[in-house]
Design a protein around this motif. Structure first.
Motif, PDB file in Angstrom:
ATOM      1  N   PRO A  67       0.801  -1.225   0.000  1.00 42.52           N
ATOM      2  CA  PRO A  67       0.000   0.000   0.000  1.00 42.52           C
ATOM      3  C   PRO A  67       0.831   1.271   0.000  1.00 42.52           C
ATOM      4  O   PRO A  67       1.857   1.377   0.680  1.00 42.52           O
ATOM      5  CB  PRO A  67      -0.800  -0.112   1.310  1.00 42.52           C
ATOM      6  N   HIS A  68       0.375   2.237  -0.792  1.00 45.41           N
ATOM      7  CA  HIS A  68       0.953   3.577  -0.794  1.00 45.41           C
ATOM      8  C   HIS A  68      -0.211   4.546  -0.936  1.00 45.41           C
ATOM      9  O   HIS A  68      -0.922   4.528  -1.952  1.00 45.41           O
ATOM     10  CB  HIS A  68       1.947   3.764  -1.929  1.00 45.41           C
ATOM     11  N   ALA A  69      -0.420   5.378   0.077  1.00 46.25           N
ATOM     12  CA  ALA A  69      -1.578   6.270   0.090  1.00 46.25           C
ATOM     13  C   ALA A  69      -1.419   7.409  -0.912  1.00 46.25           C
ATOM     14  O   ALA A  69      -0.365   8.048  -0.985  1.00 46.25           O
ATOM     15  CB  ALA A  69      -1.779   6.831   1.492  1.00 46.25           C
ATOM     16  N   PHE A  70      -2.482   7.661  -1.670  1.00 39.84           N
ATOM     17  CA  PHE A  70      -2.552   8.780  -2.605  1.00 39.84           C
ATOM     18  C   PHE A  70      -3.534   9.810  -2.070  1.00 39.84           C
ATOM     19  O   PHE A  70      -4.446   9.489  -1.318  1.00 39.84           O
ATOM     20  CB  PHE A  70      -3.012   8.298  -3.982  1.00 39.84           C
ATOM     21  N   ALA A  71      -3.375  11.039  -2.516  1.00 44.11           N
ATOM     22  CA  ALA A  71      -4.228  12.117  -2.017  1.00 44.11           C
ATOM     23  C   ALA A  71      -5.628  12.079  -2.610  1.00 44.11           C
ATOM     24  O   ALA A  71      -6.598  12.479  -1.957  1.00 44.11           O
ATOM     25  CB  ALA A  71      -3.585  13.472  -2.307  1.00 44.11           C
ATOM     26  N   GLY A  72      -5.739  11.616  -3.853  1.00 44.27           N
ATOM     27  CA  GLY A  72      -7.023  11.664  -4.533  1.00 44.27           C
ATOM     28  C   GLY A  72      -7.560  10.302  -4.900  1.00 44.27           C
ATOM     29  O   GLY A  72      -6.880   9.274  -4.772  1.00 44.27           O
ATOM     30  N   ASP A  73      -8.811  10.297  -5.381  1.00 45.86           N
ATOM     31  CA  ASP A  73      -9.400   9.076  -5.911  1.00 45.86           C
ATOM     32  C   ASP A  73      -8.855   8.830  -7.320  1.00 45.86           C
ATOM     33  O   ASP A  73      -8.102   9.652  -7.853  1.00 45.86           O
ATOM     34  CB  ASP A  73     -10.929   9.207  -5.942  1.00 45.86           C
ATOM     35  N   GLN A  78      -9.575  10.088 -16.074  1.00 46.16           N
ATOM     36  CA  GLN A  78      -9.706  11.465 -15.610  1.00 46.16           C
ATOM     37  C   GLN A  78      -8.551  11.806 -14.665  1.00 46.16           C
ATOM     38  O   GLN A  78      -8.658  11.613 -13.445  1.00 46.16           O
ATOM     39  CB  GLN A  78     -11.056  11.671 -14.915  1.00 46.16           C
ATOM     40  N   PRO A  79      -7.434  12.293 -15.179  1.00 43.62           N
ATOM     41  CA  PRO A  79      -6.259  12.574 -14.347  1.00 43.62           C
ATOM     42  C   PRO A  79      -6.555  13.593 -13.256  1.00 43.62           C
ATOM     43  O   PRO A  79      -7.274  14.569 -13.484  1.00 43.62           O
ATOM     44  CB  PRO A  79      -5.240  13.130 -15.347  1.00 43.62           C
ATOM     45  N   ASP A  80      -6.006  13.341 -12.086  1.00 41.64           N
ATOM     46  CA  ASP A  80      -6.155  14.242 -10.945  1.00 41.64           C
ATOM     47  C   ASP A  80      -4.766  14.696 -10.512  1.00 41.64           C
ATOM     48  O   ASP A  80      -3.973  13.886 -10.043  1.00 41.64           O
ATOM     49  CB  ASP A  80      -6.868  13.519  -9.799  1.00 41.64           C
ATOM     50  N   PRO A  81      -4.446  15.994 -10.670  1.00 45.19           N
ATOM     51  CA  PRO A  81      -3.126  16.468 -10.265  1.00 45.19           C
ATOM     52  C   PRO A  81      -2.791  16.171  -8.815  1.00 45.19           C
ATOM     53  O   PRO A  81      -1.614  16.097  -8.454  1.00 45.19           O
ATOM     54  CB  PRO A  81      -3.207  17.980 -10.509  1.00 45.19           C
ATOM     55  N   ALA A  82      -3.810  15.960  -7.980  1.00 44.33           N
ATOM     56  CA  ALA A  82      -3.550  15.652  -6.571  1.00 44.33           C
ATOM     57  C   ALA A  82      -2.814  14.331  -6.403  1.00 44.33           C
ATOM     58  O   ALA A  82      -2.162  14.105  -5.370  1.00 44.33           O
ATOM     59  CB  ALA A  82      -4.874  15.612  -5.794  1.00 44.33           C
ATOM     60  N   ASN A  83      -2.888  13.474  -7.403  1.00 44.13           N
ATOM     61  CA  ASN A  83      -2.234  12.164  -7.314  1.00 44.13           C
ATOM     62  C   ASN A  83      -0.800  12.174  -7.844  1.00 44.13           C
ATOM     63  O   ASN A  83      -0.092  11.164  -7.753  1.00 44.13           O
ATOM     64  CB  ASN A  83      -3.045  11.116  -8.075  1.00 44.13           C
ATOM     65  N   ALA A  84      -0.376  13.295  -8.418  1.00 47.45           N
ATOM     66  CA  ALA A  84       0.944  13.343  -9.045  1.00 47.45           C
ATOM     67  C   ALA A  84       2.065  13.016  -8.064  1.00 47.45           C
ATOM     68  O   ALA A  84       2.979  12.243  -8.368  1.00 47.45           O
ATOM     69  CB  ALA A  84       1.169  14.713  -9.675  1.00 47.45           C
ATOM     70  N   ALA A  85       2.008  13.596  -6.876  1.00 53.13           N
ATOM     71  CA  ALA A  85       3.068  13.341  -5.893  1.00 53.13           C
ATOM     72  C   ALA A  85       3.138  11.867  -5.539  1.00 53.13           C
ATOM     73  O   ALA A  85       4.228  11.293  -5.373  1.00 53.13           O
ATOM     74  CB  ALA A  85       2.827  14.182  -4.640  1.00 53.13           C
ATOM     75  N   LEU A 114       2.183  14.879 -14.095  1.00 50.78           N
ATOM     76  CA  LEU A 114       3.160  14.981 -13.011  1.00 50.78           C
ATOM     77  C   LEU A 114       3.745  16.395 -12.926  1.00 50.78           C
ATOM     78  O   LEU A 114       3.981  16.910 -11.824  1.00 50.78           O
ATOM     79  CB  LEU A 114       4.288  13.970 -13.211  1.00 50.78           C
ATOM     80  N   LYS A 115       3.961  17.003 -14.066  1.00 54.58           N
ATOM     81  CA  LYS A 115       4.493  18.363 -14.055  1.00 54.58           C
ATOM     82  C   LYS A 115       3.471  19.347 -13.499  1.00 54.58           C
ATOM     83  O   LYS A 115       3.793  20.201 -12.658  1.00 54.58           O
ATOM     84  CB  LYS A 115       4.903  18.768 -15.466  1.00 54.58           C
ATOM     85  N   ASP A 116       2.229  19.210 -13.954  1.00 50.60           N
ATOM     86  CA  ASP A 116       1.190  20.133 -13.496  1.00 50.60           C
ATOM     87  C   ASP A 116       0.874  19.943 -12.018  1.00 50.60           C
ATOM     88  O   ASP A 116       0.616  20.913 -11.297  1.00 50.60           O
ATOM     89  CB  ASP A 116      -0.091  19.931 -14.310  1.00 50.60           C
ATOM     90  N   GLY A 117       0.891  18.703 -11.558  1.00 56.63           N
ATOM     91  CA  GLY A 117       0.469  18.420 -10.193  1.00 56.63           C
ATOM     92  C   GLY A 117       1.565  18.442  -9.157  1.00 56.63           C
ATOM     93  O   GLY A 117       1.300  18.668  -7.968  1.00 56.63           O
ATOM     94  N   ALA A 118       2.814  18.213  -9.594  1.00 51.45           N
ATOM     95  CA  ALA A 118       3.891  18.117  -8.607  1.00 51.45           C
ATOM     96  C   ALA A 118       5.187  18.747  -9.080  1.00 51.45           C
ATOM     97  O   ALA A 118       6.244  18.522  -8.469  1.00 51.45           O
ATOM     98  CB  ALA A 118       4.131  16.647  -8.238  1.00 51.45           C
ATOM     99  N   GLY A 119       5.150  19.503 -10.175  1.00 47.83           N
ATOM    100  CA  GLY A 119       6.360  20.153 -10.660  1.00 47.83           C
ATOM    101  C   GLY A 119       7.445  19.187 -11.074  1.00 47.83           C
ATOM    102  O   GLY A 119       8.638  19.484 -10.937  1.00 47.83           O
ATOM    103  N   PHE A 120       7.053  18.039 -11.602  1.00 44.02           N
ATOM    104  CA  PHE A 120       8.019  17.005 -12.004  1.00 44.02           C
ATOM    105  C   PHE A 120       9.032  17.605 -12.967  1.00 44.02           C
ATOM    106  O   PHE A 120       8.670  18.141 -14.016  1.00 44.02           O
ATOM    107  CB  PHE A 120       7.270  15.844 -12.653  1.00 44.02           C
ATOM    108  N   ALA A 121      10.307  17.509 -12.614  1.00 42.64           N
ATOM    109  CA  ALA A 121      11.335  18.249 -13.355  1.00 42.64           C
ATOM    110  C   ALA A 121      12.090  17.406 -14.373  1.00 42.64           C
ATOM    111  O   ALA A 121      13.087  17.871 -14.934  1.00 42.64           O
ATOM    112  CB  ALA A 121      12.330  18.853 -12.363  1.00 42.64           C
ATOM    113  N   TYR A 122      11.624  16.186 -14.625  1.00 42.82           N
ATOM    114  CA  TYR A 122      12.363  15.280 -15.511  1.00 42.82           C
ATOM    115  C   TYR A 122      11.585  15.039 -16.798  1.00 42.82           C
ATOM    116  O   TYR A 122      10.354  15.046 -16.796  1.00 42.82           O
ATOM    117  CB  TYR A 122      12.620  13.949 -14.794  1.00 42.82           C
ATOM    118  N   PRO A 123      12.297  14.797 -17.907  1.00 41.09           N
ATOM    119  CA  PRO A 123      11.598  14.528 -19.168  1.00 41.09           C
ATOM    120  C   PRO A 123      10.727  13.280 -19.119  1.00 41.09           C
ATOM    121  O   PRO A 123       9.760  13.154 -19.856  1.00 41.09           O
ATOM    122  CB  PRO A 123      12.745  14.359 -20.177  1.00 41.09           C
ATOM    123  N   GLY A 124      11.098  12.333 -18.244  1.00 38.89           N
ATOM    124  CA  GLY A 124      10.332  11.097 -18.162  1.00 38.89           C
ATOM    125  C   GLY A 124      10.843  10.176 -17.074  1.00 38.89           C
ATOM    126  O   GLY A 124      11.708  10.529 -16.264  1.00 38.89           O
TER     127      GLY A 124
END
Length: 319
Positions: A67-73, A78-85, A114-124
């Motif tokens: 298990p790893h808890a996510f912030a959103g459903d 339907q992507p949710d930026p809250a889950n990016a982290a 990932l970029k929109d929701g968590a500022g992901f700084a990598y190309p992939g």
């Protein structure tokens, strides 16, 4: 025996449903577990585990989940930026437990989310994994039972390839590939075919002179004991008889490598990252938001990626 760790990837893509399908197809013949939020797997038969080793004791019809808890459903498609982290944290968590697993298989991510929701700084994925591992240079391989290809340059415009393809880059790509074929694929004396850049590999300079910087690199590496052929005309490298003469093909640019393997093995090609201190594979497809949740996604590539992670782990002695 150590299991393969499967990261959940983007939870509203097809990764989670493919994990369930892969478990149903593989049962306990290939032990793996999924790192994900159990809430995102509603309706699936799962068993929560606390360590990778726990995955070995789970029934064949049940998917082991760390298990790893996510912030959103997770609403399919339907992507949710809250889950990016959470997506990013799961990847890092898998790397942190690399010594407890035979390999890591990663389900697809969506870089924009990932970029929109968590500022992901990598190309992939690949660049993030390299950063986590502290590795300066890695190589992408696309692999299937019929063919292994490595593009020396990847996601750049074709017009940029000649300047990007430096002797240093080509040498590093070949060396990393050669070492991985020995260490991760168990090939004692690898044979590597190297494509030219131009039609007919330049035909002595009449169709381009880019091969003039490829040839010295190959000569130097042959002097080091490597078995290399090339530069070869790319249009004659990939038919069945030609493929029997090498263990991997180095190509100069993205489509030169990916067109043949996606023609030969569209459903079961595997993306492999070479040069990491751990095994990493992934299916050769994206998140497929358009079909997520419809139950029609094909698990063949994920199953192939899980199998390859386990096989490479065994070759490396991680089993």
């Amino acid at each position: 025996m150590k299991p393969v760790a499967l990261t959940c990837g983007e939870p509203v893509g097809i990764g989670l449903e493919l994990a369930v399908k892969a478990r149903a197809a593989l049962g306990t013949t290939l032990p793996f577990f999924l790192i994900a939020d159990p809430r995102h797997l509603a309706g699936a038969r799962i068993a929560e585990i606390t360590t990778p080793a726990d995955a070995l004791g789970i029934a064949a019809d049940t998917l082991p989940v760390l298990p790893h808890a996510f912030a959103g459903d997770a609403v399919p498609g339907q992507p949710d930026p809250a889950n990016a982290a959470g997506v990013i944290e799961v990847i890092a968590r898998a790397v942190a437990m690399a010594d407890q697993v035979s390999g890591i298989c990663t389900a697809p991510i969506n870089k924009k989310v990932l970029k929109d929701g968590a500022g992901f700084a990598y190309p992939g994925h690949t660049e993030y994994l390299a950063a986590l591992a502290g590795v300066d240079r890695v190589v992408m391989m696309l692999a299937s039972p019929e063919l292994r290809v490595v593009p020396a340059t990847i996601h750049i415009a074709l017009s940029e390839v000649p300047s990007a393809l430096t002797p240093d880059l080509l040498e590093a790509t070949i060396r990393i590939t050669h070492a991985a074929l020995i260490r991760d694929f168990g090939i004692v004396s690898p044979r590597i075919a190297v494509a030219g850049m131009n039609p007919h590999a330049g035909e002595g300079g009449t169709m381009g002179r880019d091969e003039e910087k490829i040839i010295p690199v190959l000569d130097a590496l042959r002097a080091c004991g490597m078995t290399l052929s090339g530069p070869l005309p790319a249009d004659t490298m990939f038919h069945a008889a030609a493929r029997t003469r090498y263990d991997a093909a180095i190509c100069m640019y993205h489509d030169q490598a990916l067109i043949p393997i996606k023609t030969i093995a569209f459903d079961d090609g595997v993306n492999v990252t070479l040069g990491l201190p751990f095994i990493r594979t992934s299916p050769d497809h994206g998140t497929a938001f358009d079909i997520a949740g419809r139950g029609i996604a094909n698990p063949s590539s994920l199953i192939a990626a899980l199998r390859m992670a386990a096989e490479m782990g065994a070759a490396r002695g991680n089993d």
